[in-house]
Each structure stands twice: as structure tokens, then as C-alpha cells.
Design a protein around this motif. Structure first.
Motif, PDB file in Angstrom:
ATOM      1  N   SER A   1      57.459  43.820  35.176  1.00 34.20           N
ATOM      2  CA  SER A   1      57.578  44.075  33.734  1.00 34.20           C
ATOM      3  C   SER A   1      56.542  45.107  33.292  1.00 34.20           C
ATOM      4  O   SER A   1      55.566  45.353  34.005  1.00 34.20           O
ATOM      5  CB  SER A   1      57.358  42.769  32.965  1.00 34.20           C
ATOM      6  OG  SER A   1      56.041  42.305  33.191  1.00 34.20           O
ATOM      7  N   PRO A   2      56.739  45.732  32.118  1.00 28.34           N
ATOM      8  CA  PRO A   2      55.746  46.703  31.632  1.00 28.34           C
ATOM      9  C   PRO A   2      54.347  46.097  31.498  1.00 28.34           C
ATOM     10  O   PRO A   2      53.354  46.752  31.822  1.00 28.34           O
ATOM     11  CB  PRO A   2      56.288  47.105  30.249  1.00 28.34           C
ATOM     12  CG  PRO A   2      57.755  46.835  30.322  1.00 28.34           C
ATOM     13  CD  PRO A   2      57.920  45.652  31.237  1.00 28.34           C
ATOM     14  N   ALA A   3      54.266  44.853  31.047  1.00 27.58           N
ATOM     15  CA  ALA A   3      52.936  44.223  30.915  1.00 27.58           C
ATOM     16  C   ALA A   3      52.305  44.030  32.287  1.00 27.58           C
ATOM     17  O   ALA A   3      51.091  44.192  32.449  1.00 27.58           O
ATOM     18  CB  ALA A   3      53.060  42.888  30.193  1.00 27.58           C
ATOM     19  N   ALA A   4      53.114  43.699  33.281  1.00 28.37           N
ATOM     20  CA  ALA A   4      52.571  43.510  34.631  1.00 28.37           C
ATOM     21  C   ALA A   4      52.134  44.855  35.210  1.00 28.37           C
ATOM     22  O   ALA A   4      51.167  44.919  35.974  1.00 28.37           O
ATOM     23  CB  ALA A   4      53.607  42.838  35.527  1.00 28.37           C
TER      24      ALA A   4
ATOM     25  N   VAL B   1      40.491  40.484  43.303  1.00 25.83           N
ATOM     26  CA  VAL B   1      41.000  40.527  41.933  1.00 25.83           C
ATOM     27  C   VAL B   1      42.499  40.338  42.077  1.00 25.83           C
ATOM     28  O   VAL B   1      43.179  41.169  42.686  1.00 25.83           O
ATOM     29  CB  VAL B   1      40.699  41.883  41.264  1.00 25.83           C
ATOM     30  CG1 VAL B   1      41.369  41.957  39.891  1.00 25.83           C
ATOM     31  CG2 VAL B   1      39.194  42.066  41.122  1.00 25.83           C
ATOM     32  N   VAL B   2      43.011  39.221  41.608  1.00 27.26           N
ATOM     33  CA  VAL B   2      44.425  38.907  41.820  1.00 27.26           C
ATOM     34  C   VAL B   2      45.237  39.305  40.591  1.00 27.26           C
ATOM     35  O   VAL B   2      44.868  38.998  39.453  1.00 27.26           O
ATOM     36  CB  VAL B   2      44.609  37.413  42.169  1.00 27.26           C
ATOM     37  CG1 VAL B   2      46.083  37.030  42.182  1.00 27.26           C
ATOM     38  CG2 VAL B   2      43.975  37.126  43.529  1.00 27.26           C
ATOM     39  N   ILE B   3      46.326  40.037  40.846  1.00 30.58           N
ATOM     40  CA  ILE B   3      47.158  40.569  39.768  1.00 30.58           C
ATOM     41  C   ILE B   3      48.564  39.990  39.919  1.00 30.58           C
ATOM     42  O   ILE B   3      49.168  40.097  40.992  1.00 30.58           O
ATOM     43  CB  ILE B   3      47.220  42.109  39.869  1.00 30.58           C
ATOM     44  CG1 ILE B   3      45.800  42.698  39.800  1.00 30.58           C
ATOM     45  CG2 ILE B   3      48.119  42.679  38.771  1.00 30.58           C
ATOM     46  CD1 ILE B   3      45.670  44.053  40.471  1.00 30.58           C
ATOM     47  N   GLY B   4      49.070  39.353  38.865  1.00 34.39           N
ATOM     48  CA  GLY B   4      50.428  38.805  38.900  1.00 34.39           C
ATOM     49  C   GLY B   4      51.409  39.902  38.529  1.00 34.39           C
ATOM     50  O   GLY B   4      51.336  40.465  37.439  1.00 34.39           O
TER      51      GLY B   4
ATOM     52  N   VAL C   1      44.600  38.589  36.754  1.00 38.17           N
ATOM     53  CA  VAL C   1      45.106  39.453  35.680  1.00 38.17           C
ATOM     54  C   VAL C   1      46.622  39.285  35.532  1.00 38.17           C
ATOM     55  O   VAL C   1      47.351  39.389  36.519  1.00 38.17           O
ATOM     56  CB  VAL C   1      44.807  40.956  35.975  1.00 38.17           C
ATOM     57  CG1 VAL C   1      45.089  41.807  34.745  1.00 38.17           C
ATOM     58  CG2 VAL C   1      43.379  41.157  36.445  1.00 38.17           C
ATOM     59  N   VAL C   2      47.069  39.037  34.304  1.00 37.54           N
ATOM     60  CA  VAL C   2      48.511  38.928  34.030  1.00 37.54           C
ATOM     61  C   VAL C   2      48.833  39.616  32.700  1.00 37.54           C
ATOM     62  O   VAL C   2      47.930  39.891  31.905  1.00 37.54           O
ATOM     63  CB  VAL C   2      48.980  37.442  33.927  1.00 37.54           C
ATOM     64  CG1 VAL C   2      48.903  36.739  35.267  1.00 37.54           C
ATOM     65  CG2 VAL C   2      48.183  36.684  32.874  1.00 37.54           C
ATOM     66  N   GLY C   3      50.099  39.866  32.467  1.00 42.36           N
ATOM     67  CA  GLY C   3      50.539  40.332  31.153  1.00 42.36           C
ATOM     68  C   GLY C   3      50.777  39.137  30.248  1.00 42.36           C
ATOM     69  O   GLY C   3      50.900  38.005  30.715  1.00 42.36           O
ATOM     70  N   SER C   4      50.837  39.376  28.931  1.00 40.86           N
ATOM     71  CA  SER C   4      51.105  38.249  28.029  1.00 40.86           C
ATOM     72  C   SER C   4      52.573  37.826  28.117  1.00 40.86           C
ATOM     73  O   SER C   4      52.923  36.683  27.887  1.00 40.86           O
ATOM     74  CB  SER C   4      50.768  38.615  26.580  1.00 40.86           C
ATOM     75  OG  SER C   4      51.583  39.671  26.127  1.00 40.86           O
ATOM     76  N   ARG C   5      53.431  38.786  28.431  1.00 39.25           N
ATOM     77  CA  ARG C   5      54.849  38.493  28.640  1.00 39.25           C
ATOM     78  C   ARG C   5      55.271  39.105  29.965  1.00 39.25           C
ATOM     79  O   ARG C   5      54.610  39.979  30.501  1.00 39.25           O
ATOM     80  CB  ARG C   5      55.709  39.104  27.519  1.00 39.25           C
ATOM     81  CG  ARG C   5      55.535  38.475  26.154  1.00 39.25           C
ATOM     82  CD  ARG C   5      55.895  36.993  26.140  1.00 39.25           C
ATOM     83  NE  ARG C   5      57.134  36.679  26.820  1.00 39.25           N
ATOM     84  CZ  ARG C   5      58.330  36.633  26.229  1.00 39.25           C
ATOM     85  NH1 ARG C   5      58.446  36.863  24.944  1.00 39.25           N
ATOM     86  NH2 ARG C   5      59.408  36.322  26.921  1.00 39.25           N
TER      87      ARG C   5
END
Ligand SMILES: Nc1ncnc2c1ncn2[C@@H]1O[C@H](COP(=O)(O)OP(=O)(O)OP(=O)(O)O)[C@@H](O)[C@H]1O
Ligand SMILES: [Mg+2]
Length: 279
Positions: free
Chosen positions: A157-160, A150-153, A229-233
Motif C-alpha cells: 500500500s502507499p502507506a507501507a 528495523v522491521v518494516i511491515g 514501522v507500519v502505515g496507519s492504513r
């Protein structure tokens, strides 16, 4: 956990099979019911639909899509309680309303338009930017996925941060290995691993720090991923953009499903995932 169900947005039948499969498995894993929603756009057009019997015909066709989706979900996860409905409206507002009470919202992406590299339509982009819960976009062809990551960018940042918690939780529930990838600018030797220590569960994750082009490298490191998985910003400064350039690119180009944690999901009154760090 704040949502009381997993919601799947049903477009047409073929595009939605992967999303139904993914959503059903996720509902089973969370121990939540599954809710399938089909937005019936024709009701929104204030123009005559032609002969008077056309509109009911379109409604009946929409109901068939809903019934087929229901059958498919029951076939994938017989143990999961499933409901399904047709809602009059455009997909984005209908699904945005659903996102207020959903744990996660799942939609399919299309194969058409692959030549342009644009796999995610306006509904997906709009949801990823505005939804009140995480949004997962699932490719129509999921069977071919290889790998157990499961790869997480992660860009700090708070979204990350929320992406890290979401990704680690998903990996734990599905027996997968989390990999946190930070792509640093060439001229910066920032070390984000200290920030990661604040996350429960990050110790078990593989942590990768590389320099180069963020979206390109995230996609490369996601070649063996079941989910990206990434944040929108992120940390970018253009607040007028609702979706950052990295999330836009991976949404369009990743071979695996992509989960986006929208900013509005971070602002919900209760923290969605324990351990989320707020800056
Ligand atoms: N350098 C990076 N390394 C790893 N993941 C990243 C990186 N940059 C962004 N991401 C991931 O993508 C998400 C969205 O960030 P993105 O860069 O798209 O938005 P932004 O910084 O607000 O906008 P932009 O960079 O286009 O100005 C982040 O929450 C993070 O999950
Ligand atoms: Mg950025």
C-alpha cells in the motif's frame, strides 16, 4: 526532510522518559532541535476546580513536569538544542497541531493496563490516525531491547511504501539493518519484491515473505527489532476505520517502539522521503 524539529509529547514524568530518550537521539541524528510539549488538560474543564488556589497549584505541577523533562533531555543529548512548553488543551489536538511542523512526533505509552494488552492510550491512537508526520510510540522500558533490526511491515500500500522509506532511512542513520516483512494471505502467492525494487536502499534490506496472520507474524519477526514501522492504513477496504487492524495490534503489543506513518503524512504537499512510490 520537511519538519524543522523533533517533538516529544510529555505525559507524566515516568511514562515519558523513554520517549524523551528516543526523541533526543532522533533529534541528534537528524541535526534538528528537540521540542517538548506538555498538554495541560485542566484548563479545558469548564467546571470549578475547587478552592481558588487549586488551579494555580495544578499549573505549577505541570510546569514542574516540563522542567523535569527539559533536564532529562539535556542529560540525554547535551549537544541538542531543546525547548519545552506547557500548552493548555487536550493532548491529542495539541500534539496534532504540533505535527504540522514536526519531522517526527514521539510519545510514551504506559505500563498500566498491560493485563489488557492495551498499552497505547487514546492520544496515541488518535495521533497515529491523524498526524501530519510520522508518530513513534515508545515503551517505558527501552533498555531491555536486543537486536539490531528495523522491521518494516509491507503490504504494497502507499502507506507501507512510505514506511519502507522511513524505516530504511532510520536504519541507515542508526547503523541498524532494515528487514522488510510481507505477510501474504495463505491463498495468495503475490510477490511484493518487484515493488520493493522501486525503493532506493531496499537492496540492502533483508526481505521476508511469509504466509499467515499479518499482525502476529510481524510481531514475531520484530522480536530482534529496535523499531517496527507500519502505515496507519494498508490495503484493507474499510475507509471508515482510521487505523487498520494490523497497525492497531502492533501498537498495542510490540515490545519495541512502533513508528506509524499516518495517511495525512502522505498527503503533505512535499514528499517527505525521497523515493516514496505513489500509486
Ligand atoms: N500483510 C501484511 N504484511 C506486512 N505488513 C502489513 C500487512 N498488512 C498490513 N501491514 C502493515 O500495516 C499497515 C496498516 O495496515 P492494516 O492492515 O492495519 O490496515 P488496513 O489494511 O487499511 O486495514 P484492515 O487490514 O484492518 O482492513 C500497513 O501500511 C503495513 O505497514
Ligand atoms: Mg490490511
Amino acid at each position: 526532510m520537511t519538519g524543522d524539529k523533533v517533538v516529544v509529547g510529555i505525559g507524566d514524568a515516568e511514562d515519558s522518559e523513554g520517549a524523551i530518550r528516543w526523541g533526543a537521539a532522533e533529534a541528534a541524528s537528524h541535526g534538528l532541535p528537540l521540542h517538548l510539549v506538555h498538554a495541560f488538560v485542566w484548563a479545558e474543564f469548564r467546571v470549578p476546580l475547587g478552592p481558588s488556589d487549586v488551579a494555580p497549584g495544578l499549573r505549577a505541577a505541570a510546569d514542574k513536569i516540563v522542567a523535569a523533562a527539559l533536564d532529562l533531555a539535556r542529560k540525554f543529548e547535551p549537544g541538542v538544542p531543546v525547548t519545552a512548553c506547557r500548552v493548555d488543551g487536550f493532548p491529542a489536538p495539541v500534539l496534532l497541531a504540533e505535527s504540522r511542523t514536526a519531522e517526527v512526533i514521539v510519545i510514551g505509552s504506559r505500563d498500566a493496563g498491560r493485563a489488557l494488552g492495551l498499552l497505547v492510550g487514546s492520544t496515541g491512537m488518535s495521533l497515529a490516525a491523524h498526524a501530519h508526520c510520522p508518530v513513534v510510540v515508545v515503551r517505558p522500558t527501552e533498555e531491555a531491547l536486543v537486536g539490531n533490526r528495523v522491521v518494516i511491515g509491507y503490504d504494497g500500500s502507499p502507506a507501507a511504501d512510505a514506511a519502507v522509506d522511513f524505516g530504511i532511512d532510520y536504519a541507515r542513520r542508526h547503523g541498524l539493518v532494515p528487514r522488510i516483512v510481507s505477510v501474504l494471505p495463505d491463498d495468495e502467492d503475490d510477490d511484493l519484491s518487484a515493488a520493493l525494487r522501486a525503493h532506493e536502499g531496499a537492496r540492502t534490506a533483508e526481505v521476508v515473505q511469509v504466509t499467515g496472520h499479518p499482525a502476529e507474524l510481524l510481531l514475531e519477526w520484530a522480536a530482534d527489532a529496535q523499531l517496527l514501522v507500519v502505515g496507519s492504513r494498508g490495503r484493507g477496504g474499510f475507509t471508515s476505520l482510521l487505523l487498520g487492524s494490523v497497525s492497531q495490534t502492533v501498537l498495542h503489543q510490540a515490545a519495541c517502539p512502533v513508528a506509524v506513518i499516518p495517511t495525512a503524512a502522505l498527503e503533505s504537499p512535499q514528499a517527505r522521503w525521497p523515493g516514496t512510490v505513489r500509486h
